[in-house]
Design a protein around this motif. Structure first.
Motif, PDB file in Angstrom:
ATOM      1  N   GLU A 128       0.890  -1.157   0.044  1.00  0.00           N
ATOM      2  CA  GLU A 128      -0.186   0.011   0.181  1.00  0.00           C
ATOM      3  C   GLU A 128       0.882   1.286  -0.047  1.00  0.00           C
ATOM      4  OE1 GLU A 128      -4.257   1.741   1.960  1.00  0.00           O
ATOM      5  OE2 GLU A 128      -3.031  -0.076   3.021  1.00  0.00           O
ATOM      6  N   LYS A 129       1.893   1.231   0.685  1.00  0.00           N
ATOM      7  CA  LYS A 129       2.780   2.348   0.500  1.00  0.00           C
ATOM      8  C   LYS A 129       3.564   2.591  -0.753  1.00  0.00           C
ATOM      9  CE  LYS A 129       5.514   1.139   4.143  1.00  0.00           C
ATOM     10  NZ  LYS A 129       6.697   1.095   5.135  1.00  0.00           N
ATOM     11  N   SER A 130       3.784   1.510  -1.368  1.00  0.00           N
ATOM     12  CA  SER A 130       4.228   1.463  -2.798  1.00  0.00           C
ATOM     13  C   SER A 130       3.069   2.093  -3.661  1.00  0.00           C
ATOM     14  CB  SER A 130       4.679   0.031  -3.299  1.00  0.00           C
ATOM     15  OG  SER A 130       5.263   0.106  -4.555  1.00  0.00           O
ATOM     16  N   LEU A 131       1.993   1.757  -3.687  1.00  0.00           N
ATOM     17  CA  LEU A 131       0.959   2.099  -4.254  1.00  0.00           C
ATOM     18  C   LEU A 131       0.742   3.496  -4.140  1.00  0.00           C
ATOM     19  CD1 LEU A 131      -1.340   1.794  -6.238  1.00  0.00           C
ATOM     20  CD2 LEU A 131      -2.766   0.839  -4.443  1.00  0.00           C
ATOM     21  N   LYS A 132       0.471   3.960  -2.853  1.00  0.00           N
ATOM     22  CA  LYS A 132       0.396   5.378  -2.729  1.00  0.00           C
ATOM     23  C   LYS A 132       1.519   6.554  -3.229  1.00  0.00           C
ATOM     24  CE  LYS A 132      -3.058   5.098   1.178  1.00  0.00           C
ATOM     25  NZ  LYS A 132      -3.140   5.759   2.466  1.00  0.00           N
ATOM     26  N   THR A 133       2.852   5.826  -3.142  1.00  0.00           N
ATOM     27  CA  THR A 133       3.914   6.638  -3.832  1.00  0.00           C
ATOM     28  C   THR A 133       3.497   6.788  -5.348  1.00  0.00           C
ATOM     29  OG1 THR A 133       5.079   5.916  -1.808  1.00  0.00           O
ATOM     30  CG2 THR A 133       6.358   6.809  -3.704  1.00  0.00           C
ATOM     31  N   ARG A 134       3.299   5.645  -5.808  1.00  0.00           N
ATOM     32  CA  ARG A 134       3.232   5.602  -7.334  1.00  0.00           C
ATOM     33  C   ARG A 134       2.081   6.637  -7.676  1.00  0.00           C
ATOM     34  NH1 ARG A 134       5.470   3.260 -11.890  1.00  0.00           N
ATOM     35  NH2 ARG A 134       5.001   4.859 -13.484  1.00  0.00           N
ATOM     36  N   ILE A 135       1.025   6.401  -7.161  1.00  0.00           N
ATOM     37  CA  ILE A 135      -0.139   7.377  -7.400  1.00  0.00           C
ATOM     38  C   ILE A 135       0.300   8.743  -7.176  1.00  0.00           C
ATOM     39  CG2 ILE A 135      -2.392   7.833  -6.815  1.00  0.00           C
ATOM     40  CD1 ILE A 135      -3.078   5.107  -5.901  1.00  0.00           C
ATOM     41  N   ASP A 136       0.863   9.340  -6.202  1.00  0.00           N
ATOM     42  CA  ASP A 136       1.288  10.475  -6.156  1.00  0.00           C
ATOM     43  C   ASP A 136       2.285  11.050  -7.178  1.00  0.00           C
ATOM     44  OD1 ASP A 136       1.331  12.821  -4.288  1.00  0.00           O
ATOM     45  OD2 ASP A 136       3.520  12.351  -4.107  1.00  0.00           O
ATOM     46  N   GLN A 143      -6.288 -11.091  -8.861  1.00  0.00           N
ATOM     47  CA  GLN A 143      -5.450  -9.887  -8.329  1.00  0.00           C
ATOM     48  C   GLN A 143      -6.185  -8.553  -8.809  1.00  0.00           C
ATOM     49  OE1 GLN A 143      -1.172 -10.316  -7.842  1.00  0.00           O
ATOM     50  NE2 GLN A 143      -0.769  -8.378  -9.600  1.00  0.00           N
ATOM     51  N   GLU A 144      -6.248  -7.829  -7.889  1.00  0.00           N
ATOM     52  CA  GLU A 144      -6.930  -6.715  -8.147  1.00  0.00           C
ATOM     53  C   GLU A 144      -5.855  -5.478  -8.490  1.00  0.00           C
ATOM     54  OE1 GLU A 144     -10.363  -6.540  -4.466  1.00  0.00           O
ATOM     55  OE2 GLU A 144      -8.348  -6.287  -3.866  1.00  0.00           O
ATOM     56  N   GLU A 145      -6.607  -4.671  -9.446  1.00  0.00           N
ATOM     57  CA  GLU A 145      -5.969  -3.447  -9.845  1.00  0.00           C
ATOM     58  C   GLU A 145      -6.433  -2.115  -8.944  1.00  0.00           C
ATOM     59  OE1 GLU A 145      -4.959  -6.500 -12.152  1.00  0.00           O
ATOM     60  OE2 GLU A 145      -7.200  -5.854 -12.278  1.00  0.00           O
ATOM     61  N   ALA A 146      -5.721  -1.169  -9.434  1.00  0.00           N
ATOM     62  CA  ALA A 146      -6.045   0.236  -8.311  1.00  0.00           C
ATOM     63  C   ALA A 146      -6.263   0.835  -9.286  1.00  0.00           C
ATOM     64  CB  ALA A 146      -5.010   0.616  -7.783  1.00  0.00           C
ATOM     65  N   VAL A 147      -7.818   1.610  -9.014  1.00  0.00           N
ATOM     66  CA  VAL A 147      -8.366   2.501 -10.128  1.00  0.00           C
ATOM     67  C   VAL A 147      -8.536   3.861  -9.275  1.00  0.00           C
ATOM     68  CG1 VAL A 147     -10.365   2.994 -11.759  1.00  0.00           C
ATOM     69  CG2 VAL A 147      -9.706   0.792 -11.380  1.00  0.00           C
ATOM     70  N   THR A 148      -7.926   4.911  -9.946  1.00  0.00           N
ATOM     71  CA  THR A 148      -7.804   6.279  -9.110  1.00  0.00           C
ATOM     72  C   THR A 148      -8.816   7.388  -9.953  1.00  0.00           C
ATOM     73  OG1 THR A 148      -5.923   5.795  -8.080  1.00  0.00           O
ATOM     74  CG2 THR A 148      -6.771   8.126  -8.107  1.00  0.00           C
ATOM     75  N   PHE A 149      -9.676   7.995  -9.379  1.00  0.00           N
ATOM     76  CA  PHE A 149     -10.470   9.012 -10.233  1.00  0.00           C
ATOM     77  C   PHE A 149      -9.786  10.235  -9.648  1.00  0.00           C
ATOM     78  CE2 PHE A 149     -13.183   5.327 -10.333  1.00  0.00           C
ATOM     79  CZ  PHE A 149     -13.497   5.183 -11.756  1.00  0.00           C
ATOM     80  N   TYR A 150      -9.668  11.301 -10.590  1.00  0.00           N
ATOM     81  CA  TYR A 150      -9.343  12.470 -10.120  1.00  0.00           C
ATOM     82  C   TYR A 150      -9.816  13.750 -11.146  1.00  0.00           C
ATOM     83  CZ  TYR A 150      -5.522  12.483 -13.606  1.00  0.00           C
ATOM     84  OH  TYR A 150      -4.838  12.357 -14.888  1.00  0.00           O
ATOM     85  N   ARG A 151      -9.879  14.935 -10.857  1.00  0.00           N
ATOM     86  CA  ARG A 151     -10.406  15.971 -11.565  1.00  0.00           C
ATOM     87  C   ARG A 151      -9.342  17.151 -11.741  1.00  0.00           C
ATOM     88  NH1 ARG A 151     -15.208  19.133  -8.153  1.00  0.00           N
ATOM     89  NH2 ARG A 151     -13.385  20.128  -6.625  1.00  0.00           N
ATOM     90  N   LYS A 209       4.372  -7.767  -8.812  1.00  0.00           N
ATOM     91  CA  LYS A 209       5.276  -8.317  -7.610  1.00  0.00           C
ATOM     92  C   LYS A 209       4.971  -7.297  -6.411  1.00  0.00           C
ATOM     93  CE  LYS A 209       8.390 -11.480  -9.962  1.00  0.00           C
ATOM     94  NZ  LYS A 209       9.852 -11.583 -10.262  1.00  0.00           N
ATOM     95  N   LYS A 210       6.139  -6.475  -6.053  1.00  0.00           N
ATOM     96  CA  LYS A 210       6.204  -5.453  -4.978  1.00  0.00           C
ATOM     97  C   LYS A 210       5.897  -4.108  -5.340  1.00  0.00           C
ATOM     98  CE  LYS A 210       8.925  -8.126  -1.776  1.00  0.00           C
ATOM     99  NZ  LYS A 210      10.200  -8.152  -0.861  1.00  0.00           N
ATOM    100  N   LYS A 211       5.981  -4.045  -6.779  1.00  0.00           N
ATOM    101  CA  LYS A 211       5.868  -2.620  -7.516  1.00  0.00           C
ATOM    102  C   LYS A 211       4.568  -2.538  -8.255  1.00  0.00           C
ATOM    103  CE  LYS A 211      10.749  -1.706  -7.787  1.00  0.00           C
ATOM    104  NZ  LYS A 211      11.862  -1.465  -8.875  1.00  0.00           N
ATOM    105  N   TRP A 212       4.204  -1.334  -8.361  1.00  0.00           N
ATOM    106  CA  TRP A 212       2.651  -0.977  -9.186  1.00  0.00           C
ATOM    107  C   TRP A 212       3.398  -0.340 -10.233  1.00  0.00           C
ATOM    108  CZ3 TRP A 212      -2.231  -2.117  -7.750  1.00  0.00           C
ATOM    109  CH2 TRP A 212      -2.168  -2.955  -6.350  1.00  0.00           C
TER     110      TRP A 212
END
Length: 428
Positions: free
Chosen positions: A44-52, A83-91, A109-112
């Protein structure tokens, strides 16, 4: 005593000095640091870092309003591989106009890894988000409602893991619901479009919205669709046919309309030449016993019921199910009784009546007893005595049937009340 304190202080000073000379800091943690959330898992830390990192500088995250709580991203198994993917909506605000975008990240694996970054449509917010499987059950697609300038538009998003993701604009709406109305194991879409006229729009399959039917609803100027009004699909009558319940307010009274599919065509159900039931049993319908048939609730005080001095008389809530007959509003002849229940908020219990009691009881509340008296025989069908826990003493004459937080609920051990005692439920 004073000399002992001086010696103690010397030892403290020597101890702290030793720590300081040894290079140990004497600064204690700030209290706020003790309230920090426990460390997130690595993924989750890796995902949030990548989204940011992948979000544009001026991006604002938007979350669908129909979700239970707002989230930075939605975890959805888009390719249904487990295996779930992460979908982010923004404007993004571009020259005063908002545009909704999305990001799709796939876990490697450990990265997104960012798979898709694409605009969807103009809009300020997301009204609804639905995840639907395609007919072959190999992919999950999205149906999304976007709000722009007080207007909602529904879109279908397909092939979300491809750079050529398809965005299909379907229709505008005021209300939207998705369910399998025709019971073909595929999700249908119904839209309510208020105005003159007010229309109900039906799409046979939400993911391939090509078959479109429209019927006009008999609305008048001033009719109100409030936020709490119903617009939902459920099994409606005793025949267990699915239909759409639509409720609205006219002249300070709730009106309920029923629309069903007949030979693959939408038809509004009439109640003896009347197009809606007015104030159906005074409250919104609901499936009380979760058997797929919607009940209508009606509160009343049984004739002859007696409350304690200066207290309101006891009230019963009765649940009726529409049996499919054409009925006039307020007439119970078109409804079959499913259940009645007496709710006692003072003593925190509910007494559920079997349907075959058929509103025959009179309630008498006296001292710490509640009696249910048969109006036909004048005999007591059931008497419940409520005793504070700190005053309860077990005895052979009183049979304990329930024990709550504050009270013990007992019946006369000499009476065959077991059939009725089973219908008492605590609400503590």
């Amino acid at each position: 005593m004073y000399g002992k304190d001086i010696h103690l202080m010397k030892y403290v000073v020597i101890f702290l000095s030793t720590l300081y000379l040894a290079g140990c800091g004497l600064t204690f943690p700030h209290p706020a640091s003790l309230l920090e959330h426990p460390a997130l898992p690595e993924w989750e830390k890796s995902l949030k870092t990548r989204i940011d990192a992948d979000l544009p500088a001026q991006a604002e995250i938007v979350a669908p309003r129909n979700q239970s709580f707002s989230k930075l991203y939605e975890l959805i198994d888009l390719d249904r591989d487990g295996q779930e993917e992460a979908v982010t909506f923004y404007r993004i605000n571009q020259d005063g106009t908002f545009q909704i975008h999305l990001l799709v990240h796939e876990r490697m694996k450990k990265k997104w890894v960012l798979r898709v970054s694409q605009p969807i449509a103009a809009g300020r917010s997301i009204d609804q988000l639905h995840v639907l499987a395609n007919p072959s059950k190999t992919l999950n697609q999205l149906v999304i409602g976007i709000t722009s300038l007080e207007k909602n538009t529904v879109y279908v998003l397909q092939d979300l893991l491809k750079s050529s993701m398809r965005v299909t604009e379907v229709d505008t709406y005021d209300r939207l619901t998705i369910a399998d109305l025709n019971q073909d194991k595929r999700q249908d879409m119904l839209l309510l479009k208020t105005g003159q006229p007010t229309e109900l729009v039906y799409y046979e399959e939400a993911l391939t919205p090509s078959v479109r039917q429209v019927i006009s609803l008999p609305m008048r100027e001033g009719d109100l669709f409030a936020d709490h009004d119903l617009f939902e699909i459920d099994i409606i009558n005793a025949a267990k046919e699915k239909g759409l319940l639509v409720s609205f307010t006219r002249d300070a009274a709730m009106h309920l309309m029923l629309v069903q599919l007949d030979q693959a065509k939408l038809n509004q159900v009439n109640f003896d030449q009347i197009t809606e039931i007015i104030e159906p049993m005074y409250t919104f319908p609901k499936d009380v016993d979760q058997d797929g048939v919607v009940e209508f609730a009606h509160q009343y005080t049984p004739e002859g019921s007696v409350g304690r001095t200066a207290e309101d008389k006891p009230r019963i809530t009765a649940y009726y199910a529409w049996n499919g007959a054409n009925v006039q509003p307020f007439l119970e002849s078109g409804f079959e009784l499913r259940e009645e229940q007496y709710i006692d908020l003072e003593y925190n219990f509910v007494m559920r009546f079997p349907a075959n009691w058929a509103t025959r009881e009179t309630i008498e509340k006296k001292d710490n007893r509640v009696r249910f008296i048969n109006r036909e025989t004048g005999m007591i069908d059931f008497e419940l005595e409520i005793i504070p826990k700190n005053q309860y003493i077990a005895s052979q004459q009183k049979k304990k049937i329930k024990e709550g937080i504050d009270y013990v609920y007992v019946i006369d051990a000499n009476q065959s009340y077991d059939e009725y005692a089973a219908n008492v439920a605590l609400v503590e």
